[in-house]
Scaffold this active site. Structure first.
Site, mmCIF file in Angstrom:
data_model
loop_
_atom_site.group_PDB
_atom_site.id
_atom_site.type_symbol
_atom_site.label_atom_id
_atom_site.label_comp_id
_atom_site.label_asym_id
_atom_site.label_seq_id
_atom_site.Cartn_x
_atom_site.Cartn_y
_atom_site.Cartn_z
ATOM 1 C CE1 TYR A 186 20.912 91.348 65.032
ATOM 2 C CE2 TYR A 186 22.621 92.848 65.775
ATOM 3 C CZ TYR A 186 21.323 92.283 65.796
ATOM 4 O OH TYR A 186 20.317 92.687 66.780
ATOM 5 C CB THR A 188 25.062 96.009 63.930
ATOM 6 O OG1 THR A 188 25.642 94.933 64.622
ATOM 7 C CG2 THR A 188 24.188 96.756 64.729
ATOM 8 C CE LYS A 189 28.610 91.340 64.183
ATOM 9 N NZ LYS A 189 27.536 91.525 65.134
ATOM 10 C CG ASN A 190 32.229 95.462 59.096
ATOM 11 O OD1 ASN A 190 31.914 95.524 60.129
ATOM 12 N ND2 ASN A 190 33.710 95.898 58.762
#
Length: 394
Positions: A186, A188-190
């Protein structure tokens, strides 16, 4: 002039897509093949290699990954599945959509995950047939100990590693030695792609089944049906869902993946800078640290407790007025009306630690694009509000 009168914006998250990804997408668009195909297969190999995992299967989301992993267990309808209540609602929807019964576990106040004692106590009441464990905020949990506490073999544990990419435990990456570890890409993920997910597994046979299940259970995907010299024929031998990954996503992911180590180093630096600045602010409880592993630092969740003069909600509003974005991870599942109706009042009354902790949690901005000045500004605002209680005249 007080700290609170300064004007600045520090977003909670920021999705950075590298220039190479833009170029890779252009090449895929020019190729004429946009859905699951050669880029997806290459991304699976490269993602598995990054984690030193045997297999990786790319899918449409982490939620879909969890559902597919549960479906692949072939449990009887209504079988009980343990899950934390302090988790994203989608992880519990995946249990329901698989035809299984969620059994909610209370939170371990020290780690914000679940602990073996809580799992063992729950297993004394309800014998689980599977369990979802979560690497909350990037904190790596010991899967083997939790499986033992539940009386389950490792193959019945599905790891919710939506926050776990980059975490280490026992010298190995989360997902390297897993029966089924589910990751999120997603925005916002790393590893931000925008959407998408993956399942890593040590079981090559399971990986093959998951690849069929992600496309309606079809024995051959479109690339294998429509490529040069291919046949249009296929079988449907297993049940499945529409959860495939596209070559557009894979092109972005392949370009982003080499940057992951540097992004992880920056996340650790951000966390360390927060630690130093907030350690002396009364009432701000810093995130937990794993004793035998490396944190992924997907989130930086603090707890706002007495003697901090503002409640969590009041602090979040005050920070927002000063340009600082925050979030809450998570609203416990049993606080939602749908799950309360589904699971019943009795289960939802027995989760006191999650109820208490959920009122305190506040996730501060955490992403590799934060500058040291951004971090200092966030910490200055928290310290100023601790001193003034939000009173502009103080």
């Amino acid at each position: 002039m007080t700290a609170g009168t300064r004007t600045r914006t520090v977003p909670f998250a920021r999705c950075h897509i590298v220039a190479e990804a833009h170029e890779a997408v252009e090449r895929v668009l020019a190729s004429g093949w946009l859905t699951t195909g050669p880029q997806t297969m290459a991304f699976e190999d490269e993602f598995a290699g990054r984690l030193a995992a045997r297999e990786a299967v790319a899918v449409s989301s982490c939620t879909a990954a969890i559902e597919l992993a549960l479906r692949a267990l072939r449990l009887p309808p209504g079988a009980p599945v343990f899950t934390p209540t302090l988790t994203f609602c989608g992880a519990v929807h995946a249990i329901v959509h698989s035809g299984l019964q969620p059994v909610l576990l209370d939170t371990d106040e020290r780690t914000l995950t679940v602990d073996p004692a809580t799992v063992a106590a729950a297993a004394g009441q309800v014998r689980p047939q599977a369990m979802i464990v979560q690497h909350m905020a990037g904190y790596p949990v010991g899967v083997a100990a939790l499986a033992d506490a539940a009386g389950l073999p490792a193959g019945r544990v599905v790891e919710d590693a939506a926050h776990g990419l980059g975490a280490m435990i026992g010298g190995r990456a989360v997902g390297a030695d897993s029966a089924a570890a589910c990751f999120s890409f997603y925005a916002t993920k790393n590893l931000p792609i925008g959407e998408g997910g993956a399942i890593t597994t040590t079981d090559a046979g399971l990986a093959g089944v998951l690849r069929e299940m992600r496309q309606h259970g079809m024995s051959r995907d479109a690339w294998r049906r429509y490529g040069p010299g291919a046949s249009w024929r296929y079988d449907v031998a297993v049940d499945g869902i529409k959860a495939n990954f596209t070559d557009l996503q894979a092109a972005i992911g392949r370009a982003q993946l080499p940057h992951l180590p540097a992004w992880q180093r920056r996340r650790a630096e951000v966390a360390a800078r927060y630690d130093r600045a907030l350690a002396t602010v009364p009432g701000v409880v810093l995130p937990p640290r794993p004793a035998g592993g490396g944190h992924a630092w997907h989130l930086y969740p603090v707890r706002i407790t007495a003697p901090y003069p503002l409640s969590r909600d009041a602090l979040a509003a005050a920070l927002s007025s000063r340009g600082v974005g925050t979030s809450v991870h998570f609203i416990p599942v049993h606080h939602f009306s749908y799950f309360r109706a589904l699971l019943g009042a009795q289960m939802c009354r027995q989760l006191p630690v999650a109820d208490r902790v959920a009122r305190q949690l506040l996730s501060l901005p955490m992403h590799p694009g934060l500058t040291d000045s951004d971090i200092d500004y966030v910490c200055d605002q928290i310290a100023d509000l601790a001193r003034t209680g939000g009173d502009p005249c103080a």
